[in-house]
Each structure stands twice: as structure tokens, then as C-alpha cells.
Design an enzyme around this catalytic site. Structure first.
Site: not given
Ligand SMILES: *Cc1c(COP(=O)(O)O)cnc(C)c1O
Length: 355
Positions: A99, A166, A190
């Protein structure tokens, strides 16, 4: 048979949150219409957004001068929205996995990107330390929890420049010092809600500083000024987030979520270490309490498919590891229970006894 949900995302939510969201989809607060068929500008929907926003601020102790908005497009859209809004000349990125790399790729479209450190050479099994952060960078971007590789930065870093994080897979699992960040974003699927909404916490003062024109929808200012209502927001995921944030609050807030996460992780990592069949993949000091990755030891490697089948037959869901790590990954977000973790541990013990 009872199922234990270890999916990495979308992932487990408290049953009562799912039931409340389902009920609102049938009849929203007794208004005779579904949440899906009312206007997002309806008088009875505005309090949902207000409440969700207030709960994010309360739970994470967001300081004055920050805004919280709910956007569509997933965390992946923030990979581009972040540099669009904050990268004038140069940005620093810590490369801790898939990511983080995707975030860097987007940033390169907007300016100079300095990779301050990377653990790519060790398949991202640890978090790099003692790296230098250029003092003239517009921000340092970090991924606090690496969902795929099972590593985590569970404490605030020291940075000479404002951070952007993030936090898709660990937001609301621990207290955060928001004042160290210009922006925090998290795809909600998540740890907060169903798929479809991204939570963005942004420092108001940090906006409007780049010289490039920003398309309306990609400009954080648009959404801050319009209270997440510039266009139609994802109403059902926002409602689900609100219900889940209420659940987090009623269950003791992020301090308690942190305590529970550490407890679950302690039980599972403890068994991984004790059991002769398994070993963890992440460096001990950096391993995630959210996504617990493990493989079978070399001696028992050929049993991986058998164990997956055995655990699946016992009700474990979603424990197959991501293809870039292999083995197994047990995602233990806020809604995960000690009972769930103990059920998995039981499978590991039984399987060991058979071999
Ligand atoms: C799942 C995830 C993403 C991607 O998220 P989307 O909402 O599917 O774009 C980005 N960063 C992390 C750390 C993730 O776990």
C-alpha cells in the site's frame, strides 16, 4: 456451525452494528422509507453525518482546527488526493509494503518523492528505523499498519515535518496523537464500517497551500466546506460507521480497543511461537496486532494446504495468507473476539497433535 471471521477486509463487524444497519435499510428510524431511498439532505439524515463526525473527533481526541470528512473512492483515491492537496515540491515516503508503494506511485505524478527507507529487500517483514527525513519535505507519508505483511507502527514517529498517514487497517484500534499529522485517512472497510466510505481527518490550516489548481472533487477543501455533502455521500456505509463508532465508545473507546487488540495478539503470537508447526513472518518488535501473519516451519511446509482445510472445516474464515507472504493471516480487528482467537488456537493445537 459457528463461523469465526478473520477476513482482512472487508472484515468482521459487531453483530449489533450489522443488525442496526440492516434495520435502517428496511425502515430508517421509523420514517417508513429505507435509508437507501431517502435524500442525503433529508432532515433525518444530517444528524447521522454529524454524529459520525463527532464520534471520530471524540474517540481520537481530534484537536481544534481539524476537520473530519467522509468520502467515496477508497483509501486508493487518497493516494492521489494527498499529493494533489499537499505536495508542492517534495514529499517523503516510508516504503513499508504494497500500500505504501502504491501511495508513492501516485505521489510521483505531482513532484519529487524521496523514499526515506524501505524494507522491500526483506519482503517487508520489518519497519525500517533510524532513517533521515528531509527537513524541506512537505510531509512524511507513512502506512501505520501494513495489512498484507503484518507489520505495524503502533506509536507516533518523530518527524521534523508534518506526517500524513494511511491508517486504513488500524484506525480506531488505539489512541493517536492527531496533532502530529496534516492528514489521516482510512478506508473504513477494515476496522470501521462496510466498504464504500473513507474517513479523512485533515488539518484545516494545511489546505490551500499548493499552487496547482485542484479539480473540485479531489480538493479536500470542497468536502470540508460542505460537511461531506458536496455531492451524494455513501449514506449506508456512513450510517454503519456511525453505529460502529457508537459501539467503540460504548465498549470503552480506543484505549480499550488497544487493550483488547494486544490481548488477542498475545494469545495468537504465543501459540505461533509455542507450536512446532508454525512460525511468524514479521520481526517481533514490529509485528502487527491487527493482521497476524504466520507460515508453517520448513519441516512441515507441505502441510499448509491441509491445515487450511482443517481450520476451514472448523469454521475459520479468511485465514489464507496474502499471496505475497503465503501461509496464513488472521486479521483481528476491533470486532474480533477472544473466543474467535481461542478457536483458531485450538485448531492449531489439534493439528499439531495429529502430526
Ligand atoms: C485495504 C487497504 C488500502 C486500500 O483500500 P481501498 O479502500 O480498497 O482503496 C489501502 N491501504 C491500506 C493500509 C489497506 O489496508
Amino acid at each position: 456451525m459457528k463461523k469465526y471471521n478473520f477476513n482482512a477486509g472487508p472484515s468482521m463487524l459487531p453483530r449489533e452494528v450489522i443488525e442496526a444497519t440492516a434495520a435502517a435499510c428496511l425502515d430508517f428510524e421509523g420514517c417508513g422509507l429505507s435509508l437507501m431511498e431517502i435524500s442525503h439532505r433529508a432532515k433525518n439524515f444530517q444528524p447521522v453525518v454529524d454524529k459520525a463526525e463527532a464520534l471520530v473527533k471524540e474517540l481520537l481526541d481530534v484537536p481544534f482546527g481539524y476537520s473530519v470528512v467522509f468520502l467515496a473512492g477508497g483509501a486508493s483515491t487518497e493516494f492521489c488526493r494527498v499529493p494533489y492537496n499537499f505536495l508542492e515540491k517534495k514529499a517523503a515516503y516510508l516504503n513499508t509494503g504494497t500500500w505504501a508503494k502504491k501511495a508513492m506511485k501516485e505521489a510521483k505524478l505531482f513532484g519529487e518523492v524521496v523514499e526515506v527507507a524501505s524494507s522491500a529487500e526483506a519482503n517487508y517483514s520489518y519497519i525500517p528505523k533510524n532513517f533521515e527525513i528531509p527537513a524541506d519535505a512537505d510531509y512524511l507519508h507513512i502506512t501505520t499498519n501494513n495489512t498484507i505483511f503484518g507489520t505495524e507502527i503502533r506509536r507516533e514517529l518523530d518527524s521534523p515535518v508534518p506526517m500524513i498517514a494511511d491508517m486504513s487497517s488500524d484506525i480506531m484500534s488505539r489512541p493517536v496523537d492527531v496533532s502530529k499529522y496534516n492528514c489521516i485517512y482510512a478506508g473504513a472497510q477494515k476496522n470501521v464500517s462496510m466498504a464504500g466510505v473513507t474517513i479523512v481527518i485533515v488539518k484545516d490550516d494545511a489546505l490551500g497551500k499548493v499552487s496547482r489548481p485542484i479539480p473540485t472533487m479531489l480538493d479536500y477543501m470542497t468536502h470540508v466546506k460542505n460537511g461531506s455533502m458536496f455531492n451524494t455521500p455513501p449514506v449506508v456505509p456512513i450510517y454503519c460507521a456511525m453505529k460502529n463508532l457508537e459501539w467503540v465508545k460504548a465498549n470503552g473507546g480506543v484505549e480499550e480497543m488497544d487493550r483488547r487488540a494486544r490481548k488477542r495478539a498475545e494469545i495468537l503470537y504465543g501459540e505461533i511461537e509455542r507450536n512446532k508447526l508454525f512460525k511468524g513472518t514479521a520481526a517481533e518488535e514490529d509485528r502487527s496486532v491487527m493482521n497476524i501473519c504466520f507460515v508453517m516451519t520448513d519441516e512441515y511446509k507441505e502441510l499448509e494446504a491441509d491445515f487450511l482445510q482443517y481450520a476451514t472445516d472448523k469454521g475459520m474464515v479468511g485465514i489464507k495468507g496474502h499471496r505475497s507472504v503465503g501461509g496464513f493471516r488472521a486479521s483481528c480487528y476491533n470486532a474480533q473476539t477472544i473466543e474467535g482467537v481461542e478457536a483458531l488456537v485450538q485448531c492449531m493445537k489439534e493439528f499439531e497433535a495429529q502430526h
